[in-house]
Design a protein around this motif. Structure first.
Motif, short mmCIF file in Angstrom:
data_model
loop_
_atom_site.label_atom_id
_atom_site.label_comp_id
_atom_site.label_asym_id
_atom_site.label_seq_id
_atom_site.Cartn_x
_atom_site.Cartn_y
_atom_site.Cartn_z
N PHE A 319 -2.26 2.82 -23.58
CA PHE A 319 -3.54 3.48 -21.60
C PHE A 319 -4.83 2.73 -20.86
O PHE A 319 -4.25 2.79 -19.98
CB PHE A 319 -5.10 3.79 -23.30
N LEU A 320 -5.24 1.24 -21.18
CA LEU A 320 -5.22 0.40 -21.04
C LEU A 320 -4.21 -0.14 -19.75
O LEU A 320 -4.48 -0.48 -18.56
CB LEU A 320 -5.74 -1.33 -21.78
N MET A 321 -2.95 -0.53 -19.73
CA MET A 321 -1.54 -0.15 -19.04
C MET A 321 -1.79 0.41 -17.92
O MET A 321 -1.20 0.43 -16.65
CB MET A 321 -0.93 -0.70 -20.14
N ARG A 322 -2.12 2.28 -18.37
CA ARG A 322 -1.86 2.69 -17.62
C ARG A 322 -3.14 2.71 -16.29
O ARG A 322 -2.90 3.11 -15.69
CB ARG A 322 -1.85 4.12 -18.42
N LYS A 323 -3.37 2.94 -16.78
CA LYS A 323 -5.48 3.12 -16.37
C LYS A 323 -5.09 1.60 -15.16
O LYS A 323 -5.38 1.18 -14.13
CB LYS A 323 -6.62 2.72 -16.70
N ALA A 324 -4.92 0.69 -15.80
CA ALA A 324 -4.41 -0.17 -14.93
C ALA A 324 -3.60 -0.66 -13.55
O ALA A 324 -3.57 -0.99 -13.11
CB ALA A 324 -4.82 -2.06 -15.97
N PHE A 325 -2.40 -0.37 -14.00
CA PHE A 325 -1.07 0.10 -12.97
C PHE A 325 -1.54 0.98 -12.11
O PHE A 325 -1.71 1.06 -10.91
CB PHE A 325 -0.31 0.69 -13.95
N GLU A 326 -2.29 2.22 -12.49
CA GLU A 326 -2.49 3.40 -11.25
C GLU A 326 -3.47 2.72 -10.41
O GLU A 326 -3.72 2.74 -9.67
CB GLU A 326 -3.57 4.41 -12.13
N LEU A 327 -4.84 1.61 -10.76
CA LEU A 327 -5.57 0.93 -9.82
C LEU A 327 -4.63 -0.37 -9.22
O LEU A 327 -5.55 -0.17 -8.15
CB LEU A 327 -6.19 -0.11 -10.71
N GLY A 328 -3.57 -1.01 -9.49
CA GLY A 328 -3.32 -1.47 -9.44
C GLY A 328 -2.02 -0.90 -7.85
O GLY A 328 -1.90 -1.72 -7.00
N TRP A 329 -1.92 0.14 -8.56
CA TRP A 329 -1.31 1.08 -7.71
C TRP A 329 -1.83 1.46 -6.16
O TRP A 329 -1.73 0.97 -5.07
CB TRP A 329 -0.48 2.71 -7.51
N ALA A 330 -3.34 1.85 -6.67
CA ALA A 330 -4.02 2.28 -5.81
C ALA A 330 -4.54 0.83 -4.99
O ALA A 330 -5.04 1.57 -3.65
CB ALA A 330 -5.56 3.44 -6.09
N THR A 331 -4.72 -0.52 -5.52
CA THR A 331 -4.94 -1.35 -4.66
C THR A 331 -3.71 -1.80 -3.03
O THR A 331 -3.68 -1.22 -2.85
CB THR A 331 -4.98 -2.72 -5.38
N ALA A 332 -2.37 -1.50 -3.98
CA ALA A 332 -1.24 -1.90 -2.81
C ALA A 332 -1.21 -0.73 -2.26
O ALA A 332 -0.88 -1.19 -0.87
CB ALA A 332 -0.55 -2.30 -4.47
N CYS A 333 -1.18 0.37 -2.23
CA CYS A 333 -1.60 1.18 -1.36
C CYS A 333 -2.48 1.50 -0.51
O CYS A 333 -2.06 1.82 1.24
CB CYS A 333 -1.63 2.46 -2.72
N SER A 334 -3.81 0.63 -0.65
CA SER A 334 -4.70 1.34 0.51
C SER A 334 -4.51 -0.18 1.29
O SER A 334 -4.64 -0.25 2.20
CB SER A 334 -6.11 0.98 -0.24
N TYR A 335 -3.85 -0.78 0.43
CA TYR A 335 -3.68 -2.24 1.54
C TYR A 335 -2.44 -2.17 2.06
O TYR A 335 -2.46 -2.43 3.38
CB TYR A 335 -3.57 -3.91 0.80
N GLY A 336 -0.96 -1.55 2.10
CA GLY A 336 -0.34 -1.73 2.45
C GLY A 336 -0.01 -0.57 3.30
O GLY A 336 0.68 -0.18 4.77
N GLY A 337 -0.73 0.60 3.83
CA GLY A 337 -1.31 1.71 4.27
C GLY A 337 0.27 2.65 3.96
O GLY A 337 0.43 3.78 5.43
N SER A 338 1.26 2.52 3.06
CA SER A 338 2.50 3.37 2.65
C SER A 338 2.52 3.40 1.89
O SER A 338 1.62 2.87 0.65
CB SER A 338 3.57 2.95 3.11
N ARG A 339 3.46 4.11 0.82
CA ARG A 339 3.13 4.57 -0.94
C ARG A 339 4.48 3.39 -1.00
O ARG A 339 5.08 2.68 -1.00
CB ARG A 339 4.72 5.10 -1.36
N PRO A 340 3.44 2.01 -1.72
CA PRO A 340 4.28 1.54 -3.07
C PRO A 340 4.94 1.94 -4.12
O PRO A 340 4.65 2.61 -4.31
CB PRO A 340 2.73 0.45 -3.03
N PHE A 341 5.86 1.51 -4.36
CA PHE A 341 7.19 1.09 -5.55
C PHE A 341 6.81 -0.16 -6.20
O PHE A 341 7.00 -1.22 -6.17
CB PHE A 341 8.57 1.37 -4.43
N ILE A 342 6.84 0.69 -8.04
CA ILE A 342 6.62 -0.78 -8.60
C ILE A 342 8.02 -1.48 -9.19
O ILE A 342 8.73 -1.04 -8.83
CB ILE A 342 6.18 -0.21 -10.05
N VAL A 343 8.00 -2.66 -8.53
CA VAL A 343 8.97 -3.51 -8.89
C VAL A 343 9.44 -4.84 -10.20
O VAL A 343 10.29 -4.57 -11.18
CB VAL A 343 9.27 -4.62 -7.59
#
Length: 434
Positions: A319-343
């Motif tokens: 659960f902690l990993m899921r919440k951290a990932f979702e915030l990390g994804w949102a951070t990358a999305c707002s920064y890059g201005g487009s949908r990011p994909f996890i590598v």
């Protein structure tokens, strides 16, 4: 296996196909351990874990259940030598996530882009890793295990597919690949069914630790005996992974000064941000196509309810990993201005448990960028309302790729410069793997 790899590579962009061919620990031929093993439905993994430790499904009974586990202390081994050795195939498990054949379970895993939520996959990997370790340490004469096995570290998760489809069955496989005195390395693989074949999606390496029934002190686990040359190589890689983690920790910027090359990088960034119109070290100017690091962060708060507890009545690591990932994804999305994909996911250290009822504070920070890659660090801490103290629980590192080239993130302070260098180190380590 070769046909499976080619099946996936034909559908992937170049950078992801490289991940597939290199894997997470160099080119290794994985031994086939599947003979005689029936797959487990993903919904049964956590119920099996509850049965193994005697955990209650009712929150109101958790205190009594934990009290009953104290009596299991007498079943702990005094020495590792007293425990029977195990083979890699003894802990091998297969788990099926039937997204294609059982569409009623899809919604839990579906995101708005009509693909699978990676955060849910992190939860399933965490549960599977623990079950694999309990399978390795199982004693036939003991109906309940005296061990408390918890996730200590997510060493790395490397993906070789950009999109996980929500209407095709998924299979997880895994086994214990290395054992110390009280710790176990688990290698897991995720595959998805396409045109009748299971094609690789990701490889994951977790490190689990065994503790006593009250989860207070380390406990010995069964040694692992490789049987074939392939297993010998996998075991040796586990030992090398341990040494790499020690070296990486020793060289941490929280302990050691940056290298000469890194100091030059920081100074060059500083010089590049000076305002040439003034003769002042304090006058800073943002270069073109750049973003100050202080403007590249997002924060979140999570109240930790009993629903998210693990079998030991603390907050579930997945659960902690899921919440951290979702915030990390949102951070990358707002920064890059487009949908990011996890590598890649790497070096998640579980520094301390999170208790039920905690206020969990999450902070996502873009700490390094290169072309269309975004390196995000998520810091999680718990806040104690009684003492007003903050305690770090986890640091998460995520590597994303954006559809377009992203602005360069620029540190302004010395502390931000250390975050930048740390992100650069993690990014370089990921690039070596893929």
């Amino acid at each position: 296996m070769l046909a499976t790899r080619l099946c996936t590579m034909r559908k992937l962009p170049f950078f992801l196909a490289r991940t597939l061919t290199s894997g997470t620990g160099g080119s290794q031929v994985l031994p086939d351990m599947s003979e005689g093993h029936l797959p487990i439905h993903v919904n049964n993994v956590r119920s099996r874990l509850r049965d193994i430790v005697g955990a209650s499904t009712n929150w109101r009974d958790h205190v009594q259940a934990m009290q009953e586990r104290k009596a299991l202390h007498t079943l702990l081994a005094k020495r590792q030598e007293d425990l029977s050795p195990r083979r890699m195939k003894d802990s091998y498990l297969e788990v099926i996530l039937p997204l294609g054949s059982q569409p009623e379970i899809r919604e839990k895993y579906l995101n708005v882009h009509n693909s699978v939520r990676f955060g849910r996959i992190l939860e399933d990997l965490d549960s599977l890793g623990v079950l694999i370790c309990y399978t390795h340490t199982k004693q036939e004469m003991q109906p309940r295990s005296p061990l408390s096995i918890v996730t200590a570290l997510v060493d790395k998760i490397n993906l070789c597919k950009k999109i996980i489809y929500p209407d095709c069955d998924i299979k997880f496989t895994g086994n214990v690949s290395w054992v110390g005195k009280t710790s176990m390395e688990v290698k897991m693989h995720m595959l998805q069914l396409h045109d009748g074949d299971y094609c690789p999606v990701l490889d994951a390496t977790f490190v689990m630790v065994a503790r006593d029934p009250e989860n207070k002190r380390p406990a010995f686990v069964n040694p692992l005996v490789p049987e074939t040359p392939e297993e010998e190589e996998i075991f040796k890689q586990g030992e090398l992974n341990k040494l790499k983690r020690i070296d990486f920790s020793t060289a941490s910027l929280l302990k050691m000064a940056p290298t000469a090359e890194e100091r030059n990088i920081v100074h060059d960034i500083f010089l590049n941000t000076l305002d040439t119109r003034t003769v002042s070290f304090r006058s800073r100017k943002l270069p073109p196509n750049s973003v100050w690091m202080e403007d590249a962060k997002l924060k979140g708060l999570q109240i930790c309810h009993p629903q998210e507890r693990n079998i030991f009545n603390r907050i579930f690591g997945g659960f902690l990993m899921r919440k951290a990932f979702e915030l990390g994804w949102a951070t990358a999305c707002s920064y890059g201005g487009s949908r990011p994909f996890i590598v890649s996911v790497d070096d998640i250290m579980f520094q301390r448990p999170v208790e039920v009822g905690s206020l969990l504070l999450l902070s996502g920070q873009v700490c390094y960028t290169e072309k269309n890659y975004i390196q995000v660090r998520v810091h999680s801490e718990v806040y104690d309302a009684d003492t007003r103290e903050h305690h770090t629980t986890n640091i998460f590192h995520f590597t994303f790729i954006s559809e377009n080239e992203v602005p360069r993130v620029v540190p302004k302070t010395y502390g931000e410069s250390m975050l930048y260098l740390d992100g650069k180190r993690h990014f370089a380590a990921v690039m070596k793997e893929i």
